[in-house]
Motif scaffolding. Sequence first.
Motif, PDB file in Angstrom:
ATOM      1  N   CYS A 119       0.524   8.798   3.510  1.00  0.00           N
ATOM      2  CA  CYS A 119      -0.686   7.914   4.210  1.00  0.00           C
ATOM      3  C   CYS A 119      -0.827   8.845   5.923  1.00  0.00           C
ATOM      4  O   CYS A 119       0.311   7.985   6.077  1.00  0.00           O
ATOM      5  CB  CYS A 119      -0.808   6.554   3.651  1.00  0.00           C
ATOM      6  N   ASN A 156      -5.574  -0.674   8.151  1.00  0.00           N
ATOM      7  CA  ASN A 156      -6.843  -1.306   6.943  1.00  0.00           C
ATOM      8  C   ASN A 156      -6.555  -2.081   5.856  1.00  0.00           C
ATOM      9  O   ASN A 156      -7.561  -1.533   5.201  1.00  0.00           O
ATOM     10  CB  ASN A 156      -6.803   0.820   6.831  1.00  0.00           C
ATOM     11  N   CYS A 178       1.087  -1.229   0.538  1.00  0.00           N
ATOM     12  CA  CYS A 178      -0.045  -0.013   0.232  1.00  0.00           C
ATOM     13  C   CYS A 178       0.860   1.560   0.298  1.00  0.00           C
ATOM     14  O   CYS A 178       2.341   1.011  -0.268  1.00  0.00           O
ATOM     15  CB  CYS A 178      -0.843  -0.290   1.115  1.00  0.00           C
ATOM     16  N   THR A 179       0.079   2.261   0.050  1.00  0.00           N
ATOM     17  CA  THR A 179       0.628   3.698  -0.087  1.00  0.00           C
ATOM     18  C   THR A 179       2.143   4.026   1.766  1.00  0.00           C
ATOM     19  O   THR A 179       3.031   4.621   0.344  1.00  0.00           O
ATOM     20  CB  THR A 179       0.034   5.043  -0.008  1.00  0.00           C
ATOM     21  N   CYS A 229      -5.464  -1.728   2.745  1.00  0.00           N
ATOM     22  CA  CYS A 229      -5.716  -1.108   1.435  1.00  0.00           C
ATOM     23  C   CYS A 229      -4.573  -2.648   0.691  1.00  0.00           C
ATOM     24  O   CYS A 229      -5.660  -2.882  -0.267  1.00  0.00           O
ATOM     25  CB  CYS A 229      -5.232   0.278   1.646  1.00  0.00           C
ATOM     26  N   ALA A 280      -0.680   5.693   8.252  1.00  0.00           N
ATOM     27  CA  ALA A 280       0.244   5.037   7.890  1.00  0.00           C
ATOM     28  C   ALA A 280       1.264   5.191   9.685  1.00  0.00           C
ATOM     29  O   ALA A 280       1.582   6.211  10.201  1.00  0.00           O
ATOM     30  CB  ALA A 280       1.137   5.264   6.837  1.00  0.00           C
ATOM     31  N   GLY A 296       0.602  -0.832   5.319  1.00  0.00           N
ATOM     32  CA  GLY A 296       1.231   0.596   6.642  1.00  0.00           C
ATOM     33  C   GLY A 296       0.437   0.424   7.859  1.00  0.00           C
ATOM     34  O   GLY A 296       1.103   0.643   8.505  1.00  0.00           O
ATOM     35  N   CYS A 297      -0.445  -0.223   8.341  1.00  0.00           N
ATOM     36  CA  CYS A 297      -1.595   0.183   9.078  1.00  0.00           C
ATOM     37  C   CYS A 297      -2.922  -0.386   9.545  1.00  0.00           C
ATOM     38  O   CYS A 297      -2.296  -1.374   8.034  1.00  0.00           O
ATOM     39  CB  CYS A 297      -2.162   1.021   9.185  1.00  0.00           C
TER      40      CYS A 297
HETATM   41 FE1  SF4 Z   1      -2.236   4.397   3.970  1.00  0.00          FE
HETATM   42 FE2  SF4 Z   1      -3.226   2.168   5.934  1.00  0.00          FE
HETATM   43 FE3  SF4 Z   1      -3.925   2.164   3.235  1.00  0.00          FE
HETATM   44 FE4  SF4 Z   1      -1.571   1.579   3.844  1.00  0.00          FE
HETATM   45  S1  SF4 Z   1      -3.183   0.075   4.389  1.00  0.00           S
HETATM   46  S2  SF4 Z   1      -2.797   3.131   2.412  1.00  0.00           S
HETATM   47  S3  SF4 Z   1      -1.419   3.285   5.620  1.00  0.00           S
HETATM   48  S4  SF4 Z   1      -4.496   3.534   5.089  1.00  0.00           S
END
Ligand code: SF4
Length: 547
Positions: A430, A468, A424-425, A470, A433, A465-466
Amino acid sequence: MPPTSASTGSRPRRGEGQWALGYREPLNKNEENKKNDDGLNVQQRIIDIYSKAGFDSIDPADLRGRFRWLGLYTQRAPGIDGGKTAVLEPEELDDRYFMLRVRIDGGRLSVAQLRAIGEISTSYARDTADVTDRQNVQLHWIRVEDVPAIWEKLESVGLSTMEACGDTPRVILGCPLAGIDADEIVDASPQIDRIYDEYIGSRLFSNLPRKFKTSVSGCSSFCTNHEINDVSFQGVVGPDGAPGFDLFVGGGLSTNPMFAQRLGAFVRPDQVTEVWAGVTSVFRDYGYRRLRHRARIKFLIKDWGAATFREVLEKEYLGYALPDGPEVDMREGLQRDHIGVHRQRDGRNYIGFAPRVGRVSGTLLSRIADIAEEHGSDRIRTTADQKLVVLDVDDDRVEAATAALEAEDLRVRPSVFRRQTMACTGIEFCKLAIVETKDRGASLIDELERRLPDFPEPVTINVNGCPNSCARIQVADIGLKGQLVTDSEGQQVEGFQVHLGGGMGLTAAFGRKVRGLKTTSAELPDYIERVLRRFLDKREDGESFAA
Ligand code: SF4
């Protein structure tokens, strides 16, 4: 009718903010902002006011809310570490630059469109570009002053950022091979176009309870992952032998992952648009608006069940019953990504290729457009796996086109790791993140290629990165969820919680989060190598990593 506490015998619940049950007054700040002014209205203010008066002139309710309706998020201010993500106020995380998401419905681009995105990137986005796992392209470092010129350029080639983010119907996923694949069940391109033309940018659906993700695909490899979209129309051969769609609702990952439920209804191609509008209307009217973390359609489906959802859809919105239909025909061992050189239905070829974790650049996108054109193609596609495909290459040009792509480090025959690692980003841009992901994912690929050059099995590694998700933590063989972990010296450092054994298709399951299964970012290659070597040592004949 939707179930009531009387009919189910359950304890009465307080209202969840469902419009259809009379809860029209906003129950939180987000709902209040949406009620105060439609998100789509921000477009004109960006053109007339903000682009002229600059960043400091932007109304905070627009900056952190309505800008998303036009595909714009503020990016993370540089230098703020992941430990501060949850403790700082949103404005302390905001940079004065934006991420801009270009929606590419069905992943379909002409050479001119791809070139336009490449030129926008080099002119306005410091040459950044990422191909996302929802077939979009994201650019960074955008100044609000440049947004009208960017929109003009996109519009001149038939692209837009309309409803690319926000509580709206986002980009519609479609198979990159729609209309050319010899094995496809049905070409869903006309349905994607009709939904886009009739409803994207319409105020009918510009205030949904939360984001709404659609896939419409006739792909026999299920490349748009119907299991994890809010609504999916997945190609199937109908009861009378004609193709149509099997309807799924309520898929989504993040912190409460759920696979979409099959409604058991058969949808003819000419019904897709109105059935999509019906499902979206049920969500708009009955979706939960009280708490944002319970607002996705999956929570409604979880409470109602597929049968009730279908009944409400048919009785209150369509005015007719859909026939029961056959289930999609899942087969084992399908790779969904369309990588490599393959024959099209018309005798020409498509070439699917892999950058690292979707990271490209404006310069590289323009070069891909040149390569496609030089080899007789006017059609490029993005995939739901952060990859790209060039269509319509004649036999005698395949070798040269492949060599040109490989010369740009775009692998047509990628390693297992290049092919199936996504990221992800992450913390680079982000605001949510906790850890860095793109560089981490790219260097992980290089390390694993060096350490395990002949790894024999497909294995998906998704770096997030978190929580969420993505980049789809829970449906990877190895899903990595960014968090702070304690290293051997007792310091809090960037790392990952590891989820093992996730997947979609016949063996669909969410990865198991085993207590203690964590690694620091620095130790990630060692950790993954150990997991993969253990698999090679212990596996039985024919056993795949996913099994
Ligand atoms: Fe941002 Fe978390 Fe989505 Fe990664 S998974 S792009 S860190 S919101």
